[in-house]
Design a protein around this motif. Sequence first.
Motif, short mmCIF file in Angstrom:
data_model
loop_
_atom_site.label_atom_id
_atom_site.label_comp_id
_atom_site.label_asym_id
_atom_site.label_seq_id
_atom_site.Cartn_x
_atom_site.Cartn_y
_atom_site.Cartn_z
N ARG A 498 0.78 -1.28 -0.01
CA ARG A 498 -0.08 0.05 -0.01
C ARG A 498 0.92 1.29 0.11
NH1 ARG A 498 -2.20 -1.23 4.33
NH2 ARG A 498 -3.67 -2.61 3.48
N GLU A 499 2.12 1.26 0.70
CA GLU A 499 2.60 2.47 1.04
C GLU A 499 3.67 2.50 -0.29
OE1 GLU A 499 4.88 1.88 4.38
OE2 GLU A 499 2.85 2.55 5.93
N GLN A 500 4.05 1.68 -1.04
CA GLN A 500 5.02 1.75 -1.94
C GLN A 500 4.42 1.99 -3.40
OE1 GLN A 500 7.79 -1.79 -2.22
NE2 GLN A 500 8.05 -1.77 -0.07
N THR A 501 3.03 1.72 -3.60
CA THR A 501 2.03 2.01 -4.67
C THR A 501 1.66 3.29 -4.70
OG1 THR A 501 1.63 -0.53 -4.81
CG2 THR A 501 0.49 1.20 -6.29
N THR A 502 2.09 4.10 -5.49
CA THR A 502 1.42 5.60 -5.88
C THR A 502 0.72 5.61 -7.04
OG1 THR A 502 3.66 6.35 -6.68
CG2 THR A 502 3.46 6.52 -4.49
N SER A 504 -2.27 5.34 -9.81
CA SER A 504 -3.77 5.40 -9.62
C SER A 504 -4.42 4.23 -10.20
CB SER A 504 -4.12 6.31 -10.63
OG SER A 504 -3.71 7.75 -10.02
N THR A 564 5.24 5.95 -10.33
CA THR A 564 4.33 5.17 -9.94
C THR A 564 4.75 4.39 -8.74
OG1 THR A 564 5.40 3.74 -11.46
CG2 THR A 564 3.77 4.83 -12.29
N HIS A 566 6.87 4.13 -4.63
CA HIS A 566 7.49 4.92 -3.62
C HIS A 566 8.33 3.96 -2.87
CE1 HIS A 566 8.63 7.98 -0.55
NE2 HIS A 566 7.96 7.13 0.30
N ASP A 640 2.17 -0.24 -14.20
CA ASP A 640 1.66 0.85 -13.25
C ASP A 640 1.40 2.04 -14.02
OD1 ASP A 640 2.05 -1.19 -11.21
OD2 ASP A 640 3.98 -0.18 -10.73
N ALA A 642 0.04 6.11 -13.77
CA ALA A 642 0.06 7.30 -12.84
C ALA A 642 -0.89 8.17 -13.93
CB ALA A 642 1.02 7.93 -12.25
N LYS A 666 -5.75 1.32 -7.55
CA LYS A 666 -4.77 1.18 -6.37
C LYS A 666 -5.37 0.23 -5.29
CE LYS A 666 -1.98 2.98 -2.86
NZ LYS A 666 -1.27 4.51 -2.15
#
Length: 813
Positions: A498-502, A504, A564, A566, A640, A642, A666
């Motif tokens: 969850r934290e690594q996927t930026t 959309s 895309t 983090h 991925d 964005a 996401k």
Amino acid sequence: MLSVALRTLRTRWVTFVGSFVALSLGVALLAVMGLALASSLDAPERQPERFAAAPVVVQGQDTLTVPIPIGDRTQKLATPRAVPEETVAKLRRLGTVVADRSFPVRAAKGPGDLVGHPWSTAAFAPYEIDGGRAPRAAGEVVVTGDWARPGQRVPTDRGTVTVVGTVASRGFEDAVFYTDARAAELSPKSTQSVVEADTAEVRAAVGGQNVQVLTGADRRFADADPDRDGEALTAMNAMFGTAGGVTAFVSVFVVASTFAFAVAQRRREFGLLRTAGATPGQIRRMVFSEALVVGVPASAAGCVLGAYGAPTLAAWVVDGGLAPSWFTIGDFSWPYHLAFWTGLLVALLGVIAASWRAGRTGPAQALREASVDTKAMTWGRWLSGAGLLLTAAVTLGLALASDPGELLHRKTYVSRPMLLITAVALLAPILVRPLTRLIAWLPAQLPGAGGMLVRENAAAGIRRTAAVAAPVLVTVALAGSLLGATATLNEAKATETREQTTASFVVTPAGDAGFDAATVRRLQAVKGAVVSPTSSSAVYVLEDGVALIKSEARAAETGSLTATVHLPLASGKVSDLDDGAIIVNEEWEKHTVGQHVDVWLGDGTRKSLRIAAVMTTGTGDNGAYVTPANAPGASVDRVDVALTDGADPSAVAAALTRAGGHVLTKAQWVRASYPETDRTTRYGFMLVLGIALLYTGISLANTMVMATSDRVRDLAVLRLAGATQWQVLRWVAGEALMVVAVGGVLGLLVAGLNLAGLWSALGLLSVWSPVQMPWAELGATVGACAVLAVVFSVAPAALAMRRRAVELAGLRE
């Protein structure tokens, strides 16, 4: 003293039957696990399947071999190499060469694991047409089994095809055979070929080249997933080893507790013997003789039960898909010897401390009418319990300080609870009295004497309460620790995702083969989208000069990657990743930005790459990142996406769907990729907890019967004091529930301490996620224990009270 021991067996048959049941079941469990483990270690060699009739199979390089001074180190390549064209040309001069290809196929209403092959390879299984004919055109296929009939048109992800023939299934695959030309179009890369020529000539033709020549039983390595049987057996070894270890612990724990409780019940009897002139040594020898008389037949009975139980376990793991279909229990004798002598030794060791205490019983004990335990803790128990508790604390502290990732390994979070369970069980007598008073505080305030009687009886009989609570403690602690650990780790991994996927959106391919180049170009052409295609690969590194380590890797272009994801970086920048660089994590031996590290790529190519950035370790799933140039042969399996400023999410999602693939938001991606406990671990825990619950449940019932039968005179005194039969039974049930509550609280304490250590380790690894306590499972476990405790305490009490209270009060002990 043997004659006295035999007479005691006849008089106190309920107590000794309880000990017999506990020991025989423990030995049976040890025998079952030993037989299963022995059978999984001695498995037959798997024979070739798809190429059973092939003369010779030549296979491209699929293994990385790195020579070191003490021998070679090998790893399977993530991207096997094709047989070189010049080698194929040489082989064609020797005889017919048939290129083999395998690729996934998805068909409407067809099996879920369909795989495509060229028709020319069907003869090497061998498959024979049993209906229709062979395929001749690009849109014609032959299928295995009876899920489709000749003449039927079947929509697939490779286009609609016409079934023109069928072949009988051989059990190891569900195949779709295309013409050789069409198969080559669908899967251009071939990593192995069948050569119809003399083996010696083939070996001479490929001599000095990095290819393998497979004949005889070695042809199994050309089958799909040739190591699946070995991997399944290895997983079973781990599962049975874990289950066996936990079973041994539970068995020893319960048997020792039961035998010690059986001896503790007889203080007044030992006092009478001492009054009659028996020496402490004679008392100890008598207790030992009793344990021997019970232990030998109980261990033998357990071995017989194990012989019947082991085949049932083997059938269960085969039906569950954990073991190959041929897995059965072999003819081994050492598991029986191990189980028998372990059971007998545990029985004897279980009465050592109790017999020493029995020998110290003074003659005045015969005059005691009260059953209050004035000194339940001996110096040995204090030292053992405190020592184990200190050991658990020190080992946890050392692990957190040196290698917190070690606490995340299954073998660690399975074994650590045993240390704490034993420590808390040994120290239970000092916790029982305050716990019972706390738990029964509210019931004791209610009108009537029932709540007060429950509280005072449980608090007075510390040894009895601790012995009955022990099975509950084991079961609750194991369930909370094992299920809680896996749930906490799964939630931690989901938090990382969850934290690594930026991005959309995340687009996944419709099939297992990944995206083709045309689909990737269509996705990249969508307006308003920043598209980052990535592929799965691997890199290999030699650490400490002796260990060849495989690290999962994702290949991506740097520019789109930064938009895309983090990454949890400890140092460096993602933007510094290029074709000469790599992003690693802190587990690597070399993890300093700017250092160069020698690696082997997914196809075995050796390369020196500069470390561009270093990620934190996390839960261990933070693999390496490279560019597509360093992942040769890897196909794009995830895209991925964005959004650019001002882009309409709905319009972009619709355009991505038209371009091809499954489009997930996401949130949907995080849910879809939420880690699940793998099947082997899940079944292993079901096996461990099922055995623990069954065995401790029986032991709980057994101990309750022993404890209730020993208190018939107490029940009679209550009746004579004016209590009705139903009041007495309610009191018995209330005390049983009280004891279960004590065991549940102690088990919850152990589980909480274990999960707190796991949570601390995750925090040190830069993953902050909540602890997941399996409340539903714990509630069901405690509920089952409560039902067993009430039934098997009330039932013997009700049977005993069928006689008049005056007769019961005058019974001999």
